[in-house]
Design a protein around this motif. Structure first.
Motif, PDB file in Angstrom:
ATOM      1  N   UNK A 229      -7.593 -11.897 -12.084  1.00  0.00           N
ATOM      2  CA  UNK A 229      -6.894 -10.720 -12.618  1.00  0.00           C
ATOM      3  C   UNK A 229      -7.877  -9.901 -13.446  1.00  0.00           C
ATOM      4  N   UNK A 230      -8.121  -8.647 -13.000  1.00  0.00           N
ATOM      5  CA  UNK A 230      -9.097  -7.797 -13.679  1.00  0.00           C
ATOM      6  C   UNK A 230      -8.506  -6.469 -14.138  1.00  0.00           C
ATOM      7  N   UNK A 231      -7.189  -6.285 -13.962  1.00  0.00           N
ATOM      8  CA  UNK A 231      -6.591  -4.974 -14.232  1.00  0.00           C
ATOM      9  C   UNK A 231      -5.832  -4.901 -15.548  1.00  0.00           C
ATOM     10  N   UNK A 232      -5.382  -6.034 -16.067  1.00  0.00           N
ATOM     11  CA  UNK A 232      -4.555  -6.025 -17.274  1.00  0.00           C
ATOM     12  C   UNK A 232      -5.191  -6.890 -18.367  1.00  0.00           C
TER      13      UNK A 232
ATOM     14  N   UNK B 193     -10.974 -21.194 -30.533  1.00  0.00           N
ATOM     15  CA  UNK B 193     -11.329 -19.812 -30.226  1.00  0.00           C
ATOM     16  C   UNK B 193     -10.129 -19.090 -29.633  1.00  0.00           C
ATOM     17  N   UNK B 194      -9.763 -17.971 -30.246  1.00  0.00           N
ATOM     18  CA  UNK B 194      -8.710 -17.108 -29.717  1.00  0.00           C
ATOM     19  C   UNK B 194      -9.380 -16.029 -28.880  1.00  0.00           C
ATOM     20  N   UNK B 195      -8.951 -15.883 -27.631  1.00  0.00           N
ATOM     21  CA  UNK B 195      -9.651 -15.034 -26.660  1.00  0.00           C
ATOM     22  C   UNK B 195      -8.779 -13.865 -26.237  1.00  0.00           C
ATOM     23  N   UNK B 196      -9.389 -12.683 -26.156  1.00  0.00           N
ATOM     24  CA  UNK B 196      -8.737 -11.522 -25.546  1.00  0.00           C
ATOM     25  C   UNK B 196      -9.703 -10.909 -24.548  1.00  0.00           C
ATOM     26  N   UNK B 197      -9.218 -10.674 -23.323  1.00  0.00           N
ATOM     27  CA  UNK B 197     -10.017 -10.041 -22.276  1.00  0.00           C
ATOM     28  C   UNK B 197      -9.376  -8.701 -21.940  1.00  0.00           C
ATOM     29  N   UNK B 198     -10.167  -7.633 -22.009  1.00  0.00           N
ATOM     30  CA  UNK B 198      -9.652  -6.276 -21.813  1.00  0.00           C
ATOM     31  C   UNK B 198     -10.498  -5.540 -20.775  1.00  0.00           C
TER      32      UNK B 198
ATOM     33  N   UNK C 124     -12.429  -2.593 -19.229  1.00  0.00           N
ATOM     34  CA  UNK C 124     -13.045  -1.361 -19.727  1.00  0.00           C
ATOM     35  C   UNK C 124     -13.813  -0.708 -18.580  1.00  0.00           C
ATOM     36  N   UNK C 125     -14.534   0.385 -18.861  1.00  0.00           N
ATOM     37  CA  UNK C 125     -15.131   1.194 -17.796  1.00  0.00           C
ATOM     38  C   UNK C 125     -16.094   0.403 -16.912  1.00  0.00           C
ATOM     39  N   UNK C 126     -16.936  -0.422 -17.527  1.00  0.00           N
ATOM     40  CA  UNK C 126     -17.993  -1.087 -16.755  1.00  0.00           C
ATOM     41  C   UNK C 126     -17.734  -2.576 -16.535  1.00  0.00           C
ATOM     42  N   UNK C 127     -16.496  -3.004 -16.612  1.00  0.00           N
ATOM     43  CA  UNK C 127     -16.188  -4.409 -16.383  1.00  0.00           C
ATOM     44  C   UNK C 127     -15.061  -4.884 -17.284  1.00  0.00           C
ATOM     45  N   UNK C 128     -15.198  -6.092 -17.820  1.00  0.00           N
ATOM     46  CA  UNK C 128     -14.187  -6.660 -18.723  1.00  0.00           C
ATOM     47  C   UNK C 128     -14.856  -7.052 -20.037  1.00  0.00           C
ATOM     48  N   UNK C 129     -14.267  -6.581 -21.143  1.00  0.00           N
ATOM     49  CA  UNK C 129     -14.787  -6.916 -22.467  1.00  0.00           C
ATOM     50  C   UNK C 129     -14.057  -8.154 -22.987  1.00  0.00           C
ATOM     51  N   UNK C 130     -14.826  -9.091 -23.524  1.00  0.00           N
ATOM     52  CA  UNK C 130     -14.265 -10.329 -24.061  1.00  0.00           C
ATOM     53  C   UNK C 130     -14.449 -10.351 -25.580  1.00  0.00           C
ATOM     54  N   UNK C 131     -13.376 -10.651 -26.298  1.00  0.00           N
ATOM     55  CA  UNK C 131     -13.468 -10.846 -27.750  1.00  0.00           C
ATOM     56  C   UNK C 131     -12.998 -12.253 -28.053  1.00  0.00           C
ATOM     57  N   UNK C 132     -13.843 -13.014 -28.763  1.00  0.00           N
ATOM     58  CA  UNK C 132     -13.512 -14.393 -29.108  1.00  0.00           C
ATOM     59  C   UNK C 132     -13.513 -14.529 -30.629  1.00  0.00           C
TER      60      UNK C 132
END
Length: 570
Positions: free
Chosen positions: A247-250, A268-273, A275-283
């Motif tokens: 899943x790369x759209x949401x 680690x709490x993870x959020x994947x979002x 963005x324009x050039x791929x998927x940004x990961x915040x941990x």
């Protein structure tokens, strides 16, 4: 540590560092909470780590060393592998070629098994030195100094090998097998923990993938990875966090637990979002097993500690901690829970996420998939016969209403709220449809806070207050209607050194304002007064604002005026 409890008590009490009753209470607390005795003594503020080491130095018959003041040639550092160094709390920092001896910093210089193992393994005499936890943490960081170059070399070598075998750059399956993504992600997390980072960001750019850490509240670029690694690394994070890798759209949210090489673990709490050039990961890195800080360590003044202690020992009512995300609100609540956590009370929490595990506290994780929200979780907690309830955050009207009613019916309720200052908490709750008369009856204390970076103690220096800075402070005070007795003539900053990675700062501390809900303020709440009117009355009653508290810390050389202005004006 190879020292008996009786001997440690003898050393501490005979030196006059602490009394016997203090030591005995620390023993009880360490047993109850499963923490080491030195950690409890240091954590409660009974003794500093530096003083403890000075007392232990003659007993261990080993000289003290502070690794933050040492340089680390790689040929010496690599004599003891990183995994072994971290597991045994031991680190090589110098050698004497003539004597064929190695100087080794240790948290326990009487660990003879480790000393004998190193002597046999390295064929050198071992000279043990005593050092502290902060010193060792700095030393362990040195293993990761060349992290970017190491990754680039490993990735390039493996990718080139696959390409030589006839695969194309789009053949992701073969490339994924060739690149040691597990090792790379592990190294990134270990490095972040060593630097005491709170967050890791993976940011896709057109041709590279940027890795940034948030250290002491400030984002710092750590390394830039080859673009080819981006989808493989993101997929690895998704697998760990139990997310959908296709899943790369949401946006997706998840969580995982990472076991550290030296023992212990990090949640680690993870959020994947997308963005324009791929998927940004915040941990977000959550040190679940970390000890709670004392109110003094948080940065509360003596007067502030007195107010907090009075309010948290009331049998009912509501205490709120306010401030932006990432400014230590939950840490403050855990410190309060640590004080209140005695065998006589039943403490229950509903959190999202559970940031720290607290022994003997019943902690519940919000789980929207299972139908556990703050509101219905809190409704269930009230039926668990609690004395003290902690709600991770009041986010909506339903949670606010149940919280107020819980505080009305004989419970002490602790929670957080997103507001800019303490006084703004009142209209914020009124906006959530809480009746003013209920709020006036339940709200006991509002603590507003921000985190500022502390000046590095290894390179702190003073300089005269610049005239333009003094004028800026006076202007800021005048605009807010605040007063400060004496604006300091001399202020401090860090010059930059090895210990602080040449930033001039090391660690963070809070600046606070405490709004005690007095009778006059209750009347203002009933009249639907504005936040400005409530703040004005609180200042008349002696409330120290965050800016004033920050100035006091500037005067004492704890932080810089630039830091106070930066965070209080947010």
């Amino acid at each position: 540590m190879h020292i008996t409890q009786e001997k440690l008590k003898e050393l501490l009490v005979d030196s006059g560092a602490i009394g016997g009753d203090v030591f005995n209470s620390a023993v009880e607390e360490s047993t109850r909470l499963g923490q080491t005795l030195p950690d409890v003594l240091i954590g409660r503020g009974d003794i500093t780590e530096e003083y403890l080491l000075e007392i232990l130095e003659p007993y261990f018959d080993a000289p003290l060393v502070d690794l933050r003041k040492q340089t680390f040639p790689h040929d010496i550092l690599d004599l003891i592998p990183e995994n072994f160094a971290k597991s045994k709390n031991v680190m090589a920092f110098a050698k004497d070629a003539e004597k064929n001896s190695l100087k080794v910093a240790m948290s326990d210089p009487l660990d003879l098994d480790t000393i004998e193992f190193l002597r046999a393994k390295l064929g050198m005499e071992i000279e043990p030195y005593l050092t502290g936890r902060g010193s060792l943490k700095y030393g362990f960081r040195q293993y990761k100094k060349e992290i970017g170059q190491e990754f680039d070399k490993v990735i390039t070598d493996n990718v080139n090998k696959i390409l030589r075998e006839g695969a194309s750059e789009s053949d992701m399956a073969k490339l994924a097998d060739a690149i040691p993504v597990v090792t790379i992600l592990d190294s990134i997390i270990e490095h972040a923990v060593a630097l005491n980072a709170s967050d890791i960001h993976f940011e896709p750019l057109p041709n590279t993938m940027l890795v940034r850490y948030r250290i002491d509240g400030i984002l710092e670029e750590i390394l830039s990875l080859q673009k080819i690694l981006e989808p493989i690394l993101v997929a690895r994070v998704k697998i760990l966090a139990n997310l959908q890798i296709d899943e790369h759209r949401i946006p997706q949210d998840g969580r995982f637990r990472y076991e550290m090489e030296e023992g212990g673990y990090i949640d680690s709490r993870v959020n994947v979002m997308p963005v324009m050039h791929g998927e940004k990961v915040e941990m977000r890195l959550l040190k679940s097993s970390a000890r709670s800080l004392t109110l003094e360590e948080l940065g509360l003044s003596d007067e502030g500690i007195k107010i907090v202690n009075e309010e948290i020992h009331k049998s009912h009512g509501m205490i709120l901690v306010t401030g932006p995300t990432g400014h230590g609100k939950t840490t403050t609540l855990y410190s309060v829970l640590h004080i209140l956590n005695t065998p006589e009370v039943n403490i229950t929490t509903i959190e999202d996420p559970i940031e720290y595990e607290v022994a003997r506290v019943n902690q519940t994780q919000v789980n929207s998939k299972a139908g556990i929200t703050f509101a219905n979780g809190l409704r269930a907690l009230v039926r668990q016969n609690p004395d003290i309830i902690m709600v991770g955050e009041i986010r909506d009207a339903e949670t606010a209403e149940i919280s107020v009613h819980a505080a009305l019916t004989g419970h002490l309720l602790l929670s957080t709220l997103h507001t800019n200052d303490a006084a703004s908490a009142v209209p914020r709750l009124v906006d959530m449809n809480i009746q003013p008369f209920l709020l006036a009856s339940t709200l006991n204390l509002v603590v507003a806070q921000r985190l500022v970076r502390k000046i590095c103690t290894s390179c702190v220096s003073s300089y005269p207050m610049p005239e333009e800075t003094k004028n800026l402070i006076e202007k800021s005070l005048a605009l807010s209607g605040e007063k400060y007795k004496n604006i300091p003539k001399t202020i401090f900053h860090g010059k930059g050194c090895n210990a602080c990675n040449h930033t001039g700062y090391q660690g963070q501390i809070g600046v606070f304002e405490l709004l005690h809900v007095s009778e006059p303020i209750k009347k203002l709440i009933m009249k639907l007064a504005t936040a400005a009117e409530i703040k004005e009355e609180a200042i008349k009653e002696g409330m120290t604002t965050m800016f004033q508290d920050g100035l006091a810390k500037v005067e004492r050389g704890i932080t810089t005026i630039e830091e106070v202005i930066r965070v209080v004006s947010e």
